[in-house]
Design a protein around this motif. Structure first.
Motif, PDB file in Angstrom:
ATOM      1  N   MET A 195      80.623  18.309 127.024  1.00 21.31           N
ATOM      2  CA  MET A 195      80.599  19.254 125.915  1.00 21.31           C
ATOM      3  C   MET A 195      81.937  19.245 125.190  1.00 21.31           C
ATOM      4  SD  MET A 195      78.691  22.732 126.780  1.00 21.31           S
ATOM      5  CE  MET A 195      77.012  22.818 127.240  1.00 21.31           C
ATOM      6  N   SER A 196      82.290  18.140 124.684  1.00 19.26           N
ATOM      7  CA  SER A 196      83.557  18.069 123.973  1.00 19.26           C
ATOM      8  C   SER A 196      83.421  18.516 122.529  1.00 19.26           C
ATOM      9  CB  SER A 196      84.106  16.636 124.021  1.00 19.26           C
ATOM     10  OG  SER A 196      83.171  15.749 123.430  1.00 19.26           O
ATOM     11  N   ASP A 197      82.215  18.473 121.977  1.00 12.72           N
ATOM     12  CA  ASP A 197      82.006  18.899 120.606  1.00 12.72           C
ATOM     13  C   ASP A 197      82.150  20.420 120.518  1.00 12.72           C
ATOM     14  OD1 ASP A 197      79.139  18.862 118.354  1.00 12.72           O
ATOM     15  OD2 ASP A 197      81.277  19.067 117.950  1.00 12.72           O
ATOM     16  N   ALA A 198      82.961  20.889 119.599  1.00  8.57           N
ATOM     17  CA  ALA A 198      83.244  22.324 119.466  1.00  8.57           C
ATOM     18  C   ALA A 198      81.988  23.132 119.148  1.00  8.57           C
ATOM     19  CB  ALA A 198      84.308  22.550 118.386  1.00  8.57           C
ATOM     20  N   THR A 199      81.014  22.513 118.497  1.00  7.57           N
ATOM     21  CA  THR A 199      79.797  23.259 118.154  1.00  7.57           C
ATOM     22  C   THR A 199      78.853  23.387 119.341  1.00  7.57           C
ATOM     23  OG1 THR A 199      78.661  21.267 117.379  1.00  7.57           O
ATOM     24  CG2 THR A 199      79.886  22.556 115.728  1.00  7.57           C
ATOM     25  N   SER A 200      79.099  22.649 120.427  1.00 10.29           N
ATOM     26  CA  SER A 200      78.201  22.718 121.574  1.00 10.29           C
ATOM     27  C   SER A 200      78.810  23.461 122.759  1.00 10.29           C
ATOM     28  CB  SER A 200      77.785  21.307 122.001  1.00 10.29           C
ATOM     29  OG  SER A 200      78.917  20.590 122.455  1.00 10.29           O
ATOM     30  N   SER A 201      79.891  24.180 122.511  1.00  7.25           N
ATOM     31  CA  SER A 201      80.490  24.946 123.603  1.00  7.25           C
ATOM     32  C   SER A 201      80.901  26.329 123.098  1.00  7.25           C
ATOM     33  CB  SER A 201      81.698  24.202 124.171  1.00  7.25           C
ATOM     34  OG  SER A 201      82.717  24.088 123.208  1.00  7.25           O
ATOM     35  N   LEU A 202      81.109  27.202 124.053  1.00  6.18           N
ATOM     36  CA  LEU A 202      81.574  28.554 123.736  1.00  6.18           C
ATOM     37  C   LEU A 202      83.064  28.626 123.987  1.00  6.18           C
ATOM     38  CD1 LEU A 202      78.762  30.576 125.555  1.00  6.18           C
ATOM     39  CD2 LEU A 202      78.910  30.009 123.123  1.00  6.18           C
ATOM     40  N   ASP A 203      83.777  29.355 123.130  1.00  8.42           N
ATOM     41  CA  ASP A 203      85.200  29.528 123.388  1.00  8.42           C
ATOM     42  C   ASP A 203      85.349  30.528 124.540  1.00  8.42           C
ATOM     43  OD1 ASP A 203      85.493  32.272 122.440  1.00  8.42           O
ATOM     44  OD2 ASP A 203      85.585  31.516 120.385  1.00  8.42           O
ATOM     45  N   PRO A 204      86.549  30.642 125.110  1.00 10.26           N
ATOM     46  CA  PRO A 204      86.737  31.520 126.268  1.00 10.26           C
ATOM     47  C   PRO A 204      86.331  32.986 126.019  1.00 10.26           C
ATOM     48  CG  PRO A 204      88.613  30.064 126.049  1.00 10.26           C
ATOM     49  CD  PRO A 204      87.756  29.865 124.826  1.00 10.26           C
ATOM     50  N   VAL A 205      86.580  33.493 124.829  1.00  5.85           N
ATOM     51  CA  VAL A 205      86.209  34.868 124.522  1.00  5.85           C
ATOM     52  C   VAL A 205      84.686  35.014 124.489  1.00  5.85           C
ATOM     53  CG1 VAL A 205      86.319  36.700 122.777  1.00  5.85           C
ATOM     54  CG2 VAL A 205      88.362  35.348 123.296  1.00  5.85           C
ATOM     55  N   GLN A 206      83.995  34.060 123.842  1.00  7.90           N
ATOM     56  CA  GLN A 206      82.535  34.089 123.797  1.00  7.90           C
ATOM     57  C   GLN A 206      81.944  33.971 125.198  1.00  7.90           C
ATOM     58  OE1 GLN A 206      82.118  30.746 121.126  1.00  7.90           O
ATOM     59  NE2 GLN A 206      81.434  32.083 119.445  1.00  7.90           N
ATOM     60  N   LEU A 207      82.479  33.061 125.976  1.00  4.45           N
ATOM     61  CA  LEU A 207      81.976  32.858 127.332  1.00  4.45           C
ATOM     62  C   LEU A 207      82.183  34.117 128.181  1.00  4.45           C
ATOM     63  CD1 LEU A 207      80.666  30.687 129.087  1.00  4.45           C
ATOM     64  CD2 LEU A 207      82.954  29.986 129.801  1.00  4.45           C
ATOM     65  N   GLY A 208      83.337  34.736 128.056  1.00  2.00           N
ATOM     66  CA  GLY A 208      83.602  35.974 128.790  1.00  2.00           C
ATOM     67  C   GLY A 208      82.672  37.094 128.364  1.00  2.00           C
ATOM     68  N   ALA A 209      82.453  37.223 127.055  1.00  2.00           N
ATOM     69  CA  ALA A 209      81.548  38.256 126.554  1.00  2.00           C
ATOM     70  C   ALA A 209      80.130  38.014 127.042  1.00  2.00           C
ATOM     71  CB  ALA A 209      81.581  38.294 125.018  1.00  2.00           C
ATOM     72  N   TYR A 210      79.715  36.759 127.029  1.00  2.00           N
ATOM     73  CA  TYR A 210      78.370  36.410 127.508  1.00  2.00           C
ATOM     74  C   TYR A 210      78.211  36.779 128.985  1.00  2.00           C
ATOM     75  CZ  TYR A 210      74.620  33.510 129.333  1.00  2.00           C
ATOM     76  OH  TYR A 210      73.512  33.067 129.993  1.00  2.00           O
ATOM     77  N   PHE A 211      79.149  36.367 129.823  1.00  2.00           N
ATOM     78  CA  PHE A 211      79.058  36.667 131.254  1.00  2.00           C
ATOM     79  C   PHE A 211      79.134  38.174 131.520  1.00  2.00           C
ATOM     80  CE2 PHE A 211      80.493  32.154 132.269  1.00  2.00           C
ATOM     81  CZ  PHE A 211      79.214  31.755 132.652  1.00  2.00           C
ATOM     82  N   ASP A 212      79.965  38.893 130.767  1.00  2.00           N
ATOM     83  CA  ASP A 212      80.031  40.358 130.916  1.00  2.00           C
ATOM     84  C   ASP A 212      78.686  40.992 130.563  1.00  2.00           C
ATOM     85  OD1 ASP A 212      82.671  40.202 131.700  1.00  2.00           O
ATOM     86  OD2 ASP A 212      83.488  40.901 129.775  1.00  2.00           O
ATOM     87  N   LEU A 213      78.090  40.548 129.468  1.00  2.00           N
ATOM     88  CA  LEU A 213      76.796  41.090 129.051  1.00  2.00           C
ATOM     89  C   LEU A 213      75.720  40.813 130.101  1.00  2.00           C
ATOM     90  CD1 LEU A 213      75.003  42.455 126.915  1.00  2.00           C
ATOM     91  CD2 LEU A 213      74.653  40.184 125.908  1.00  2.00           C
ATOM     92  N   ILE A 214      75.668  39.610 130.624  1.00  2.00           N
ATOM     93  CA  ILE A 214      74.681  39.251 131.648  1.00  2.00           C
ATOM     94  C   ILE A 214      74.886  40.093 132.906  1.00  2.00           C
ATOM     95  CG2 ILE A 214      73.889  37.393 133.175  1.00  2.00           C
ATOM     96  CD1 ILE A 214      72.998  37.182 130.212  1.00  2.00           C
ATOM     97  N   GLU A 215      76.120  40.256 133.329  1.00  2.00           N
ATOM     98  CA  GLU A 215      76.398  41.030 134.538  1.00  2.00           C
ATOM     99  C   GLU A 215      76.054  42.508 134.345  1.00  2.00           C
ATOM    100  OE1 GLU A 215      79.892  41.744 137.869  1.00  2.00           O
ATOM    101  OE2 GLU A 215      80.330  40.489 136.136  1.00  2.00           O
ATOM    102  N   VAL A 216      76.459  43.082 133.196  1.00  2.00           N
ATOM    103  CA  VAL A 216      76.141  44.488 132.917  1.00  2.00           C
ATOM    104  C   VAL A 216      74.627  44.684 132.886  1.00  2.00           C
ATOM    105  CG1 VAL A 216      76.183  46.233 131.071  1.00  2.00           C
ATOM    106  CG2 VAL A 216      78.293  45.078 131.746  1.00  2.00           C
ATOM    107  N   THR A 217      73.927  43.794 132.214  1.00  2.00           N
ATOM    108  CA  THR A 217      72.467  43.895 132.124  1.00  2.00           C
ATOM    109  C   THR A 217      71.833  43.807 133.502  1.00  2.00           C
ATOM    110  OG1 THR A 217      72.532  42.904 129.917  1.00  2.00           O
ATOM    111  CG2 THR A 217      70.423  42.879 131.048  1.00  2.00           C
ATOM    112  N   SER A 218      72.275  42.878 134.322  1.00  2.00           N
ATOM    113  CA  SER A 218      71.707  42.709 135.666  1.00  2.00           C
ATOM    114  C   SER A 218      71.979  43.928 136.545  1.00  2.00           C
ATOM    115  CB  SER A 218      72.282  41.458 136.333  1.00  2.00           C
ATOM    116  OG  SER A 218      71.887  40.307 135.631  1.00  2.00           O
TER     117      SER A 218
END
Length: 167
Positions: free
Chosen positions: A1-24
């Protein structure tokens, strides 16, 4: 996933994991409370709550499936369980004989009234207690456009059923 459009930046990834954990974590606590106080599954509670919020206490099956983002066959099974318990009744829709309407019974309203205070307590205690009123308002403001965006291209179970031939 070296292409910038196919990966999440660290802030996006952290927000995603926080949302998944809170929801679960929240869903687990809600499901436990619903089982203990009313022997209900999360989906069954959603169905009863939607019916309880309706002025008529009724909805068409397809509208319920669209609202709770659940497969129509799975919804039929869950409504069947609720019907066996006397919590809802099914009948042909007065507006469209091809549709089925689900209506909350008195027993369904009583069970909803029994489990709702504990449900509110769990949601308030876990989700809203650590936030100020302004933060809750901000959270709602952030989630609404995301929900609307997702609803614009929903999974089949959440998509409104479109009739052929303009019926």
């Amino acid at each position: 996933m070296s292409d910038a459009t196919s990966s999440l930046d660290p802030v996006q990834l952290g927000a995603y994991f926080d949302l998944i954990e809170v929801t679960s974590l929240l869903r687990h606590a809600v499901e436990q409370q619903l089982r203990e106080s009313g022997d209900l599954s999360y989906v069954q509670f959603q169905l009863l709550a939607r019916l309880g919020d309706s002025p008529t206490g009724s909805h068409r099956m397809t509208d319920l499936a669209d609202g709770v983002v659940y497969s129509r066959s799975g919804l039929t099974y869950q409504v069947g369980l609720l019907e066996k318990e006397g919590l809802v009744v099914r009948a042909p829709s007065p507006d469209d004989e091809r549709s089925v309407t689900v209506t909350l019974t008195g027993a369904g309203r009583e069970l909803l009234a029994k489990v709702l205070p504990g449900h509110v307590e769990v949601v308030s205690g876990l989700l809203f207690a650590p936030l100020s009123h302004d933060e809750v308002r901000s959270l709602a403001g952030l989630l609404a456009p995301v929900r609307d965006h997702m609803r614009a291209t929903p999974p089949r179970s959440a998509a409104s059923r479109r009739r052929k031939g303009g019926a």
